[in-house]
Write an enzyme that holds these catalytic residues in place. Structure first.
Site, short mmCIF file in Angstrom:
data_model
loop_
_atom_site.label_atom_id
_atom_site.label_comp_id
_atom_site.label_asym_id
_atom_site.label_seq_id
_atom_site.Cartn_x
_atom_site.Cartn_y
_atom_site.Cartn_z
N ARG A 113 5.09 11.00 -2.63
CA ARG A 113 5.18 10.81 -1.00
C ARG A 113 6.45 10.71 -0.29
NH1 ARG A 113 4.85 4.54 1.20
NH2 ARG A 113 4.14 5.02 3.12
N HIS A 134 12.79 -2.91 1.19
CA HIS A 134 12.36 -1.68 1.78
C HIS A 134 13.12 -0.57 1.09
CE1 HIS A 134 9.56 -3.41 4.55
NE2 HIS A 134 10.58 -4.20 4.73
N ALA A 152 3.45 -0.84 4.51
CA ALA A 152 3.13 -0.71 5.79
C ALA A 152 2.58 -2.31 6.42
CB ALA A 152 1.83 0.15 6.08
N ASN A 198 8.05 -5.62 -1.40
CA ASN A 198 8.09 -4.40 -0.40
C ASN A 198 6.75 -4.49 -0.04
OD1 ASN A 198 8.06 -2.22 0.93
ND2 ASN A 198 8.94 -0.99 -0.73
N GLU A 252 12.47 -9.88 1.09
CA GLU A 252 11.92 -8.70 1.58
C GLU A 252 12.70 -7.49 1.48
OE1 GLU A 252 11.16 -8.92 5.81
OE2 GLU A 252 10.37 -6.67 5.91
N TYR A 302 11.56 8.49 0.87
CA TYR A 302 11.26 7.43 -0.05
C TYR A 302 12.02 7.79 -1.45
CZ TYR A 302 8.24 5.54 3.54
OH TYR A 302 7.50 4.97 4.42
N PRO A 351 0.71 -1.33 0.00
CA PRO A 351 -0.05 -0.20 -0.04
C PRO A 351 0.79 1.29 -0.10
CG PRO A 351 -0.27 -1.00 2.26
CD PRO A 351 0.55 -2.07 1.14
C1 DQA Z 1 8.62 0.66 3.48
C2 DQA Z 1 8.81 1.02 5.01
C3 DQA Z 1 7.42 0.84 5.70
O1 DQA Z 1 7.51 1.17 7.04
C4 DQA Z 1 6.40 2.00 5.24
O2 DQA Z 1 5.24 1.50 5.74
C5 DQA Z 1 6.32 1.93 3.77
C6 DQA Z 1 7.43 1.75 2.64
C7 DQA Z 1 9.85 1.14 2.55
O3 DQA Z 1 9.83 0.89 1.38
O4 DQA Z 1 10.73 1.94 2.96
O5 DQA Z 1 4.97 2.23 3.21
O6 DQA Z 1 8.40 -0.47 3.12
#
Ligand code: DQA
Length: 146
Positions: free
Chosen positions: A20, A102, A79, A76, A100, A25, A12
């Site tokens: 955003r 991020h 949240a 990814n 995984e 990010y 999401p």
């Molecule tokens: C995220 C980190 C998560 O904590 C956050 O809710 C995101 C993006 C990241 O790519 O840094 O939506 O997964």
């Protein structure tokens, strides 16, 4: 040998990338990231499917449907990383190697981001390298398949 297939899933709010919180990010949109991931997939000789959903149920269904169709998963979970037992169970159920990823380093952010429900069912986690987290994640997934 058949071409390996890797499913790249985005959770999401990742559809808002670029607009955003760019200080966290980055400025790349999800479609900019997809282009870079596709270019690397070509170089590595793997096929990818790249998807995003804001719905936990849809992500669970995509993970379930990956069984027998994809050889690895790069995800990814956004949240849902910190909340979704359902996504974790889906990954355990299909048993395909999962990386995984991020964009941000979740371990140096708010404490509620430090725990990942996905980490224990993933081969490993890559966090904090922006778009490079996706590219390293794809390389890591492809390396699981040789
Ligand atoms: C995220 C980190 C998560 O904590 C956050 O809710 C995101 C993006 C990241 O790519 O840094 O939506 O997964």
């Amino acid at each position: 040998m058949a071409t390996k297939r890797i499913l790249v899933l985005n959770g999401p709010n990742l559809n808002l990338l670029g607009k955003r919180q760019p200080e966290i990010y980055g400025r790349a949109s999800l479609s900019d990231i997809e282009k870079q991931v596709r270019a690397l997939a070509k170089e590595l000789g793997v096929e990818i499917d790249f998807r995003q959903s804001n719905s936990e149920g849809e992500l669970v269904t995509w993970i379930q449907d990956a069984a027998g169709k994809f050889d690895a998963l790069v995800i990814n979970p956004a949240a849902y990383t910190h909340t979704s037992l359902a996504m974790r169970d889906a990954i355990s159920a299909v048993g395909i190697p999962t990386v995984e990823i991020h964009l941000s380093n979740i371990h140096k952010r708010e404490s509620f981001r430090h725990h990942s429900y996905i980490a224990e069912v993933a081969v490993g986690q890559i966090a904090g390298f922006g778009v490079q987290s996706y590219l390293m994640g794809l390389r890591a997934a492809a390396a699981q398949l040789v």
